[in-house]
Design a protein around this motif. Structure first.
Motif, PDB file in Angstrom:
ATOM      1  N   LEU A 613      36.041  54.800 -21.015  1.00 48.39           N
ATOM      2  CA  LEU A 613      36.265  56.298 -20.821  1.00 48.39           C
ATOM      3  C   LEU A 613      35.062  56.863 -20.143  1.00 48.39           C
ATOM      4  O   LEU A 613      34.739  58.123 -20.278  1.00 48.39           O
ATOM      5  N   VAL A 614      34.407  56.100 -19.242  1.00 43.12           N
ATOM      6  CA  VAL A 614      33.365  56.868 -18.379  1.00 43.12           C
ATOM      7  C   VAL A 614      33.884  57.778 -17.353  1.00 43.12           C
ATOM      8  O   VAL A 614      34.818  57.427 -16.523  1.00 43.12           O
ATOM      9  N   ALA A 615      33.343  59.029 -17.677  1.00 46.60           N
ATOM     10  CA  ALA A 615      33.877  60.265 -16.791  1.00 46.60           C
ATOM     11  C   ALA A 615      35.474  60.077 -16.780  1.00 46.60           C
ATOM     12  O   ALA A 615      36.102  59.894 -15.712  1.00 46.60           O
ATOM     13  N   PRO A 616      36.137  60.562 -17.996  1.00 41.83           N
ATOM     14  CA  PRO A 616      37.653  60.521 -17.744  1.00 41.83           C
ATOM     15  C   PRO A 616      38.079  61.837 -17.040  1.00 41.83           C
ATOM     16  O   PRO A 616      37.429  62.800 -16.712  1.00 41.83           O
ATOM     17  N   ASN A 617      39.120  61.621 -16.090  1.00 42.65           N
ATOM     18  CA  ASN A 617      39.403  62.794 -15.135  1.00 42.65           C
ATOM     19  C   ASN A 617      40.322  63.629 -15.998  1.00 42.65           C
ATOM     20  O   ASN A 617      40.644  63.642 -17.124  1.00 42.65           O
ATOM     21  N   THR A 618      40.721  64.842 -15.260  1.00 43.08           N
ATOM     22  CA  THR A 618      41.455  66.041 -15.960  1.00 43.08           C
ATOM     23  C   THR A 618      42.854  65.401 -16.426  1.00 43.08           C
ATOM     24  O   THR A 618      43.131  66.019 -17.541  1.00 43.08           O
ATOM     25  N   ARG A 619      43.641  64.641 -15.814  1.00 43.41           N
ATOM     26  CA  ARG A 619      44.716  64.238 -16.263  1.00 43.41           C
ATOM     27  C   ARG A 619      44.695  63.580 -17.615  1.00 43.41           C
ATOM     28  O   ARG A 619      45.415  63.694 -18.460  1.00 43.41           O
ATOM     29  N   ILE A 620      43.753  62.565 -17.675  1.00 40.11           N
ATOM     30  CA  ILE A 620      43.709  61.959 -19.045  1.00 40.11           C
ATOM     31  C   ILE A 620      43.282  62.841 -20.159  1.00 40.11           C
ATOM     32  O   ILE A 620      43.704  62.622 -21.104  1.00 40.11           O
ATOM     33  N   ARG A 621      42.571  63.863 -19.908  1.00 33.93           N
ATOM     34  CA  ARG A 621      42.137  64.846 -20.972  1.00 33.93           C
ATOM     35  C   ARG A 621      43.346  65.538 -21.185  1.00 33.93           C
ATOM     36  O   ARG A 621      43.446  65.890 -22.371  1.00 33.93           O
ATOM     37  N   HIS A 622      43.977  65.829 -20.273  1.00 33.85           N
ATOM     38  CA  HIS A 622      45.367  66.920 -20.514  1.00 33.85           C
ATOM     39  C   HIS A 622      46.434  65.836 -21.521  1.00 33.85           C
ATOM     40  O   HIS A 622      46.851  66.538 -22.283  1.00 33.85           O
ATOM     41  N   GLU A 623      46.471  64.742 -21.105  1.00 35.37           N
ATOM     42  CA  GLU A 623      47.406  63.925 -21.895  1.00 35.37           C
ATOM     43  C   GLU A 623      46.891  63.725 -23.333  1.00 35.37           C
ATOM     44  O   GLU A 623      47.681  63.884 -24.365  1.00 35.37           O
ATOM     45  N   LEU A 624      45.664  63.488 -23.557  1.00 29.29           N
ATOM     46  CA  LEU A 624      44.955  63.329 -24.871  1.00 29.29           C
ATOM     47  C   LEU A 624      45.256  64.642 -25.494  1.00 29.29           C
ATOM     48  O   LEU A 624      45.570  64.553 -26.677  1.00 29.29           O
ATOM     49  N   THR A 625      44.957  65.683 -25.101  1.00 31.51           N
ATOM     50  CA  THR A 625      45.032  66.954 -25.696  1.00 31.51           C
ATOM     51  C   THR A 625      46.619  66.916 -25.887  1.00 31.51           C
ATOM     52  O   THR A 625      47.154  67.731 -27.015  1.00 31.51           O
ATOM     53  N   GLU A 626      47.502  66.671 -24.951  1.00 30.25           N
ATOM     54  CA  GLU A 626      48.932  66.836 -25.393  1.00 30.25           C
ATOM     55  C   GLU A 626      49.275  66.126 -26.896  1.00 30.25           C
ATOM     56  O   GLU A 626      49.971  66.875 -27.772  1.00 30.25           O
ATOM     57  N   LEU A 627      48.662  64.833 -26.916  1.00 27.16           N
ATOM     58  CA  LEU A 627      49.039  64.190 -28.019  1.00 27.16           C
ATOM     59  C   LEU A 627      48.360  64.827 -29.337  1.00 27.16           C
ATOM     60  O   LEU A 627      49.032  64.677 -30.231  1.00 27.16           O
TER      61      LEU A 627
END
Length: 757
Positions: A613-627
């Motif tokens: 998870l070094v420097a996760p991009n915006t799409r990764i954060r968005h998917e985690l937030t969705e979950l």
């Protein structure tokens, strides 16, 4: 005059009148000239007197010292402005008064009251200076100290003797001296009681004064160290470590410097110390002496060296780890004669997995330590021995006769492994497959990875040829990458065929030892190779971009396990890497499985590996937030390692953390590991996160972590990962919350306060 009158009354016989008139005129001129001359002399005298008085007044007003003149009748005949200011009187009021009538009190230097006459030295025959006190300006108790000198001058005033008194205000000097003495006393007191070593050193670098802390650091006494050359205490190799810095300081190129060096104590032991040196100069700028602070850095140095060693060595065996191995091999390959002097030996134990499965990891670790000793002995200082993971070892050999050394070491390894290892009541003999690769033009140009790959290929040939043997690399061998590629080509079909399955390791609440959940660990049930552990195929999944398809396939297995389990409250955490996220496919599969199997979202937990998870991009954060918004908890795995874990806690919607097993391994014996574990737990609880510790293998570890506030735990102590069919739950009573680190009484086991995740 009578004659003159007679001349006017009776003209003399024979004297002409004209001559007589001329004589009278001359006489009148004479008297007029004498009168004019007298007036001229008087005016000049008065002007000179005024000039002298003006000069006298100017001298008195500009003089630093005050002056008073006392007549024989003890009256003040004169007082200068300075003296009036010192005494706190006005000239107009004071001049002409007897000194006894001045509203002043005086004291001697012992603060005893004295008369003004005595204070001013009236009647004294000597002119020695005296210190007396007169009222100050800061209140009734304030005293202004003055130096008084008196001298009797005969015929000084109206032809009578006078006493000329000069006075100088010494209060400032006295206060400065007192302040200096006070400052010196405070400095010496602070120096004597300072917890760090301090010393005053002369320009010849000789100790003038030291404090008790410095003496104790050097194993000596304060009196014994005085006048000792400072350099005499230095370690021989650090004798002149500060010499150049001292010269720069002396020349004015710097104001202070710091250096770390070694000193030899009186008992012969060596201590590391941080030397902080400043130069004290005179007011004119000339150097006077050095002020030195010495802080014992032995513990810090040892801790730093220990941490550096841990970063480059395997914690179990003490051998070099993969990072150090790569560095060492790359350096020796860059030497001009590498092709004739460098080689690599790859060693892999035969049947080690069976030993682990039969006797457990503790016995397996003992065996690995034994093997490490065998490899060290066989190498005999001719190379670097490393453990790169599991039961895999690599030896980098550098020797003038490298070919012979490689075979000698390989033979010594096989011979050393013949000595059995005591495992419980059994004598176990270990065997190893050994691969040898010599540096040549191809491997040298390809660097360390190429030579390591060649040694691996030879080792795999030895293993496939009957094990417990040695093979030498040749180009006809399939390299490790080719063999791994063949295995990777089977992965897509294996995922579709359901050969990749989940095993479940229990997670317990440490306080009650109640099973509250499981971690799902993937295995490959290979049709020909048997059950493969993740280390043998997960890197291939990342290379072939099969992570997403594997992750989505395993979600359904975990959901089915939860739906068919005997407890409706246990949860399962799925390991997910960053490359499985970003396109919402994984999140959609998770939410779909939750709906299809009628599960509470909080029972299916996403466990993120921190290293990915070094420097996760915006799409990764968005998917985690969705979950997370859907109620699926997010755990951060391997907490405390990797890069910037605190930024993950800030940037990602994390619900809990899992303490990396590297911190658990050494506790409670390792004080550094214990402190880190306690601190990370406190940080997680302060952030309102669930806390899980993994890798627990002893009761002491479990009790320590529970006492530190870690709420949940997993490891060999509580059970190994087992297939779904072998998992047996005895209706665990789930009484605590995964998300809330504090005990809560909620119907929903995965809720925090009024907020549901």
């Amino acid at each position: 005059m009578a004659g003159v009158v007679e001349l006017f009354e009776q003209p003399a016989v024979g004297v002409p009148v004209t001559a007589l008139l001329l004589a009278l005129a001359g006489l009148a001129c004479f008297f007029f000239w004498r009168s004019y001359r007298a007036r001229k002399l008087r005016d000049a005298t008065l002007a000179r007197e005024r000039q002298l008085r003006s000069q006298f007044e100017a001298v008195l007003s500009s003089a630093r010292d005050g002056v008073i003149i006392v007549t024989q009748a003890d009256e003040l005949a004169l007082i200068s402005d300075v003296a009036a200011n010192i005494l706190g009187v006005t000239r107009a009021d004071a001049v002409g008064l007897p000194i006894a009538r001045l509203n002043l009190r005086a004291v001697d230097d012992q603060m005893h009251p004295i008369l003004l006459r005595e204070a001013f030295g009236i009647g004294r025959t000597d002119d020695k200076p005296r210190i007396v006190g007169v009222p100050g300006r800061r209140g009734a108790e304030d005293v202004r100290w003055i130096q008084v000198r008196s001298r009797v001058v005969p015929d000084g005033w109206d032809n009578g003797p006078v006493t000329v008194v000069t006075m100088m205000d010494t209060s400032g000097l006295r206060e400065a001296a007192e302040a200096l003495n006070r400052s010196d006393a405070q400095f010496r007191k602070a120096m004597e009681n300072a917890p760090v070593g301090m010393a005053l050193v002369d320009l010849e670098w000789r100790l003038m004064e030291v404090n008790r802390a410095f003496a104790e650091m050097m194993g000596s006494t304060v009196s014994a160290l005085r006048s000792t050359p400072f350099s005499a205490l230095s370690h021989p190799q650090d004798l002149h470590a500060e010499r150049d810095q001292l010269q720069r300081l002396y020349d004015g190129h710097s104001s202070r410097f710091t250096v770390e060096k070694r000193y030899v104590r009186a008992d012969g032991n060596v201590v590391w110390a941080v030397l902080d040196v400043g130069l004290v100069r005179y007011a004119g700028g000339a150097p006077d002496h050095y002020v030195v602070q010495v802080r014992d850095s032995t513990d810090d140095r040892m801790h730093s060296e220990l941490m550096a060693h841990r970063a480059m060595h395997d914690p179990l065996t003490g051998l070099a780890n993969r990072t150090l191995l790569q560095d060492v091999l790359q350096k020796v390959l860059e030497q001009p004669d590498a092709e004739s002097r460098v080689g690599v030996i790859a060693v892999d134990l035969d049947g080690f997995k069976g030993l682990n499965d039969r006797f457990g990891h503790a016995m397996g670790d003992n065996a690995l330590v034994h093997v490490a000793g065998v490899l060290r002995t066989a190498t005999a200082g001719r190379g670097t021995v490393s453990r790169i993971g599991g039961d895999e070892f690599v030896i980098v050999v550098q020797d003038p006769d490298c070919s012979k050394a490689l075979f000698d070491i390989a033979g010594a390894i096989h011979q050393g492994l013949k000595r059995p290892v005591q495992v419980k009541r059994h004598q176990i003999t270990l065997h190893a497959s050994v691969g040898i690769a010599m540096a040549d033009e191809e491997t040298t140009s390809g660097g360390a990875p190429t030579l390591l790959s060649a040694a691996d290929a030879a080792m795999y040939r030895a293993k496939s040829s009957g094990k417990s043997r040695t093979e030498v690399y040749e180009p006809s061998m399939r390299t490790t990458s080719d063999a791994q590629s063949a295995l990777a080509s089977d992965l897509a079909g294996a995922i579709e065929a359901g050969q990749l399955v989940l095993h479940y390791q229990p997670i317990l609440e440490l306080a009650t030892r109640t099973i509250v959940g499981y971690e799902a660990l993937v295995r490959w049930q290979h049709p020909t190779r048997g059950l493969l552990l993740p280390s043998s195929f997960l890197p291939l999944i990342e290379d072939k971009n099969l992570s997403v398809s594997l992750g989505t396939a395993l979600v359904d297995q975990a959901a089915e396990f939860l739906a068919s389990g005997p407890s409706p409250t246990t949860w399962v955490s799925l390991n997910v890497s960053a490359d499985q996220l970003g396109d919402s496919e994984f999140a959609d599969r998770v939410l779909s499985a939750i709906g299809r199997y009628h599960l509470s979202p909080q029972r299916l937990v996403v466990e993120l590996t921190e290293a990915s998870l070094v420097a996760p991009n915006t799409r990764i954060r968005h998917e985690l937030t969705e979950l997370r918004n859907a109620g699926v908890p997010i755990l951060l795995d391997d907490f405390g390692t990797g890069v910037s874990p605190l930024s993950y806690l800030r940037d990602l919607p994390v619900s809990g953390v899992k303490l990396d097993m590297s911190f658990v391994a050494g506790i409670p014996e390792d004080p550094a590991g214990a402190r880190v574990s306690r601190a990370l737990g406190a940080l997680a609880r302060e952030l309102g996160l669930a806390t899980i510790a993994e890798g627990i293998e002893t009761e002491a570890q479990a009790e320590f972590l529970a006492g530190c506030g870690w709420r949940y735990g997993q490891g060999w102590l509580f059970g190994v990962a087992q297939p779904a069919s072998a998992v047996s739950e005895s209706s665990p009573q789930f009484t605590t919350s995964l998300i809330d680190p504090r005990p809560q009484e909620h119907d929903n086991p995965l809720s925090l306060g009024d907020r549901t995740f």
